[in-house]
Scaffold this motif. Sequence first.
Motif, PDB file in Angstrom:
ATOM      1  N   ILE A 146     -11.372 -64.215  19.232  1.00 34.37           N
ATOM      2  CA  ILE A 146     -11.895 -63.322  20.279  1.00 34.37           C
ATOM      3  C   ILE A 146     -13.410 -63.425  20.397  1.00 34.37           C
ATOM      4  O   ILE A 146     -14.060 -62.541  20.945  1.00 34.37           O
ATOM      5  CB  ILE A 146     -11.469 -61.854  20.061  1.00 34.37           C
ATOM      6  N   TYR A 147     -14.007 -64.519  19.898  1.00 33.89           N
ATOM      7  CA  TYR A 147     -15.450 -64.723  20.062  1.00 33.89           C
ATOM      8  C   TYR A 147     -15.895 -64.656  21.526  1.00 33.89           C
ATOM      9  O   TYR A 147     -16.904 -64.011  21.838  1.00 33.89           O
ATOM     10  CB  TYR A 147     -15.868 -66.073  19.472  1.00 33.89           C
ATOM     11  N   PRO A 148     -15.168 -65.313  22.466  1.00 29.23           N
ATOM     12  CA  PRO A 148     -15.617 -65.233  23.863  1.00 29.23           C
ATOM     13  C   PRO A 148     -15.643 -63.801  24.390  1.00 29.23           C
ATOM     14  O   PRO A 148     -16.588 -63.405  25.086  1.00 29.23           O
ATOM     15  CB  PRO A 148     -14.583 -66.088  24.616  1.00 29.23           C
ATOM     16  N   ASN A 149     -14.616 -63.009  24.048  1.00 29.24           N
ATOM     17  CA  ASN A 149     -14.586 -61.617  24.493  1.00 29.24           C
ATOM     18  C   ASN A 149     -15.699 -60.810  23.830  1.00 29.24           C
ATOM     19  O   ASN A 149     -16.359 -59.986  24.473  1.00 29.24           O
ATOM     20  CB  ASN A 149     -13.222 -60.999  24.177  1.00 29.24           C
ATOM     21  N   ALA A 150     -15.931 -61.061  22.532  1.00 30.71           N
ATOM     22  CA  ALA A 150     -17.016 -60.376  21.829  1.00 30.71           C
ATOM     23  C   ALA A 150     -18.369 -60.756  22.429  1.00 30.71           C
ATOM     24  O   ALA A 150     -19.260 -59.902  22.563  1.00 30.71           O
ATOM     25  CB  ALA A 150     -16.978 -60.726  20.341  1.00 30.71           C
ATOM     26  N   ALA A 151     -18.529 -62.030  22.794  1.00 26.33           N
ATOM     27  CA  ALA A 151     -19.785 -62.480  23.406  1.00 26.33           C
ATOM     28  C   ALA A 151     -20.026 -61.767  24.728  1.00 26.33           C
ATOM     29  O   ALA A 151     -21.157 -61.388  25.053  1.00 26.33           O
ATOM     30  CB  ALA A 151     -19.755 -63.992  23.625  1.00 26.33           C
ATOM     31  N   THR A 152     -18.944 -61.556  25.499  1.00 30.76           N
ATOM     32  CA  THR A 152     -19.070 -60.855  26.773  1.00 30.76           C
ATOM     33  C   THR A 152     -19.524 -59.416  26.577  1.00 30.76           C
ATOM     34  O   THR A 152     -20.465 -58.949  27.222  1.00 30.76           O
ATOM     35  CB  THR A 152     -17.721 -60.875  27.525  1.00 30.76           C
ATOM     36  N   TRP A 153     -18.864 -58.687  25.667  1.00 30.01           N
ATOM     37  CA  TRP A 153     -19.223 -57.286  25.445  1.00 30.01           C
ATOM     38  C   TRP A 153     -20.585 -57.154  24.768  1.00 30.01           C
ATOM     39  O   TRP A 153     -21.346 -56.217  25.063  1.00 30.01           O
ATOM     40  CB  TRP A 153     -18.141 -56.590  24.623  1.00 30.01           C
ATOM     41  N   ASN A 154     -20.887 -58.084  23.881  1.00 31.90           N
ATOM     42  CA  ASN A 154     -22.190 -58.076  23.221  1.00 31.90           C
ATOM     43  C   ASN A 154     -23.303 -58.267  24.243  1.00 31.90           C
ATOM     44  O   ASN A 154     -24.292 -57.530  24.264  1.00 31.90           O
ATOM     45  CB  ASN A 154     -22.221 -59.188  22.162  1.00 31.90           C
ATOM     46  N   SER A 155     -23.139 -59.263  25.113  1.00 31.85           N
ATOM     47  CA  SER A 155     -24.144 -59.529  26.150  1.00 31.85           C
ATOM     48  C   SER A 155     -24.192 -58.397  27.168  1.00 31.85           C
ATOM     49  O   SER A 155     -25.268 -58.035  27.656  1.00 31.85           O
ATOM     50  CB  SER A 155     -23.838 -60.858  26.849  1.00 31.85           C
ATOM     51  N   SER A 156     -23.028 -57.813  27.488  1.00 33.20           N
ATOM     52  CA  SER A 156     -22.990 -56.704  28.441  1.00 33.20           C
ATOM     53  C   SER A 156     -23.744 -55.497  27.898  1.00 33.20           C
ATOM     54  O   SER A 156     -24.477 -54.819  28.627  1.00 33.20           O
ATOM     55  CB  SER A 156     -21.539 -56.310  28.733  1.00 33.20           C
ATOM     56  N   THR A 157     -23.558 -55.231  26.607  1.00 29.31           N
ATOM     57  CA  THR A 157     -24.273 -54.118  25.981  1.00 29.31           C
ATOM     58  C   THR A 157     -25.768 -54.362  26.004  1.00 29.31           C
ATOM     59  O   THR A 157     -26.561 -53.452  26.279  1.00 29.31           O
ATOM     60  CB  THR A 157     -23.794 -53.944  24.525  1.00 29.31           C
ATOM     61  N   TRP A 158     -26.154 -55.612  25.718  1.00 27.24           N
ATOM     62  CA  TRP A 158     -27.575 -55.973  25.770  1.00 27.24           C
ATOM     63  C   TRP A 158     -28.150 -55.713  27.157  1.00 27.24           C
ATOM     64  O   TRP A 158     -29.224 -55.125  27.291  1.00 27.24           O
ATOM     65  CB  TRP A 158     -27.706 -57.453  25.393  1.00 27.24           C
ATOM     66  N   GLN A 159     -27.417 -56.133  28.172  1.00 25.28           N
ATOM     67  CA  GLN A 159     -27.914 -55.951  29.536  1.00 25.28           C
ATOM     68  C   GLN A 159     -27.916 -54.488  29.955  1.00 25.28           C
ATOM     69  O   GLN A 159     -28.841 -54.016  30.611  1.00 25.28           O
ATOM     70  CB  GLN A 159     -27.074 -56.781  30.518  1.00 25.28           C
ATOM     71  N   MET A 160     -26.865 -53.744  29.579  1.00 27.45           N
ATOM     72  CA  MET A 160     -26.834 -52.327  29.932  1.00 27.45           C
ATOM     73  C   MET A 160     -27.993 -51.584  29.281  1.00 27.45           C
ATOM     74  O   MET A 160     -28.617 -50.709  29.885  1.00 27.45           O
ATOM     75  CB  MET A 160     -25.508 -51.702  29.516  1.00 27.45           C
ATOM     76  N   ALA A 161     -28.282 -51.939  28.022  1.00 25.59           N
ATOM     77  CA  ALA A 161     -29.407 -51.311  27.338  1.00 25.59           C
ATOM     78  C   ALA A 161     -30.719 -51.640  28.038  1.00 25.59           C
ATOM     79  O   ALA A 161     -31.611 -50.785  28.153  1.00 25.59           O
ATOM     80  CB  ALA A 161     -29.448 -51.783  25.886  1.00 25.59           C
ATOM     81  N   ARG A 162     -30.849 -52.881  28.505  1.00 21.52           N
ATOM     82  CA  ARG A 162     -32.056 -53.257  29.256  1.00 21.52           C
ATOM     83  C   ARG A 162     -32.138 -52.489  30.578  1.00 21.52           C
ATOM     84  O   ARG A 162     -33.205 -52.032  30.969  1.00 21.52           O
ATOM     85  CB  ARG A 162     -32.070 -54.769  29.530  1.00 21.52           C
ATOM     86  N   VAL A 163     -31.002 -52.365  31.257  1.00 22.20           N
ATOM     87  CA  VAL A 163     -30.976 -51.626  32.524  1.00 22.20           C
ATOM     88  C   VAL A 163     -31.519 -50.226  32.315  1.00 22.20           C
ATOM     89  O   VAL A 163     -32.447 -49.772  33.004  1.00 22.20           O
ATOM     90  CB  VAL A 163     -29.539 -51.536  33.078  1.00 22.20           C
ATOM     91  N   LEU A 164     -30.937 -49.525  31.356  1.00 26.01           N
ATOM     92  CA  LEU A 164     -31.327 -48.140  31.124  1.00 26.01           C
ATOM     93  C   LEU A 164     -32.708 -48.048  30.491  1.00 26.01           C
ATOM     94  O   LEU A 164     -33.491 -47.152  30.814  1.00 26.01           O
ATOM     95  CB  LEU A 164     -30.287 -47.459  30.237  1.00 26.01           C
TER      96      LEU A 164
END
Length: 423
Positions: A146-164
């Motif tokens: 599940i590395y690809p799925n983890a990479a997606t959520w990891n990167s999404s969290t990074w971007q959401m944190a940057r957004v906020l």
Amino acid sequence: MQKKDPYAALRYREFNIFLLVRFALIFGWSMQFIVIEWQVYALTKDPLSLGLIGLFEFAPAFLMALFAGHIVDQREKRNLLALCIAAFSLISFGLFWLTSQSVIEAWSKNSILYSIYALVFFGGFLRAFFGPTIFSLVALIVPKKIYPNAATWNSSTWQMARVLGVGFAGFSISWIGVHWSLCVVFGLVVFSFIILFQIPKKPILNPKIGENIVSSLTEGLSFVFKTKAVLGALTLDMVSVLFGGAIALAAVFAQDILKVGPQGFGVLVAAPSVGAFLTMLVTAYIPISKNAGMKLLVAIFGFGVCIIVFGLSSVFWISVVALFFSGVTDGVSMVIRQTILQIKTPDHMRGRVSSVNSMFVGSSNELGALESGLTAKLMGTATAVVFGGTMTLITVVTTALVSPTFRKLDLTKDIEAHEREEG
């Protein structure tokens, strides 16, 4: 092949804790960077001073990267990350103190400016360790399949944190001022430090503990340069970030070109992250591993086009839309790159490979800020941004023509192999 579970990585408690820690850190780091950019430009009114922020963070991060990767591969990851966060808290508190009224009244502008640069330099040193440690820790929390799925959520969290983080920074400067905005950052860092200890210590998977540092670094570099998929992804992203660093000049656009104040500044710097975050959420449901090479080329080409539009615009909403779509394309690029790295990198080399990644991509953010500041000084702000976007387009076209192997890269078989391996 089994139906993809878009929430596969989120079903692991430790991964959710990890995402919370990373969210708090990136929110705080992003907010701190924006507040400091605003403060430095307010002190100097010189776009080159913004570029110097990038230089002072880039230099130690780049020079320490390979050594940091070696250390990460030799050490336990949870406690190493805790040490990095503790050191980061000292930087956050230092910036909070430097912007206090007592310091502002007692110190000259130059003294405050140089002290800010010194703390940014220390932050660059820590950056060299943060990236490899986080990258390696993720691989110890979730199974390979599940590395690809983890990479997606990891990167999404990074971007959401940057957004906020960047969005809140713009508004908090207006609401509570620079000083108390930095107090919020310090609180977030302390929170992340406390929560991290909910993750147990992890085993060290490196079979070569105590290996000579020269041999260790040579092995890591050799792997990256021999693995065409990894080298191609890192090179493309490095160039796009280096020449497409328009966001580093957002304070200049907000104050002098678009004249939209701190609130508009917050919107501008948040727009790319909003686009990237929404894109990453989509990729959790629609995997992009098939024809990954071509998709990465198209995404970075689109990124370059968006940067050119932003540089040419003198209308606020057009600028926001251009930056939003630069984030959309960057989101695709980030997920593909992280998936390539997680899939192709052996466990015992994750720290070193991630360090090379930080040299290629992470440090190019700061070097890109310097490039943007310097070219803005020489060419003018808008011309500098258009120049950067044009260089990105040229690089993508050149890569597509000279590297057919990368153009045909497909990760589907690699992912299916991991699924069969782990059942």
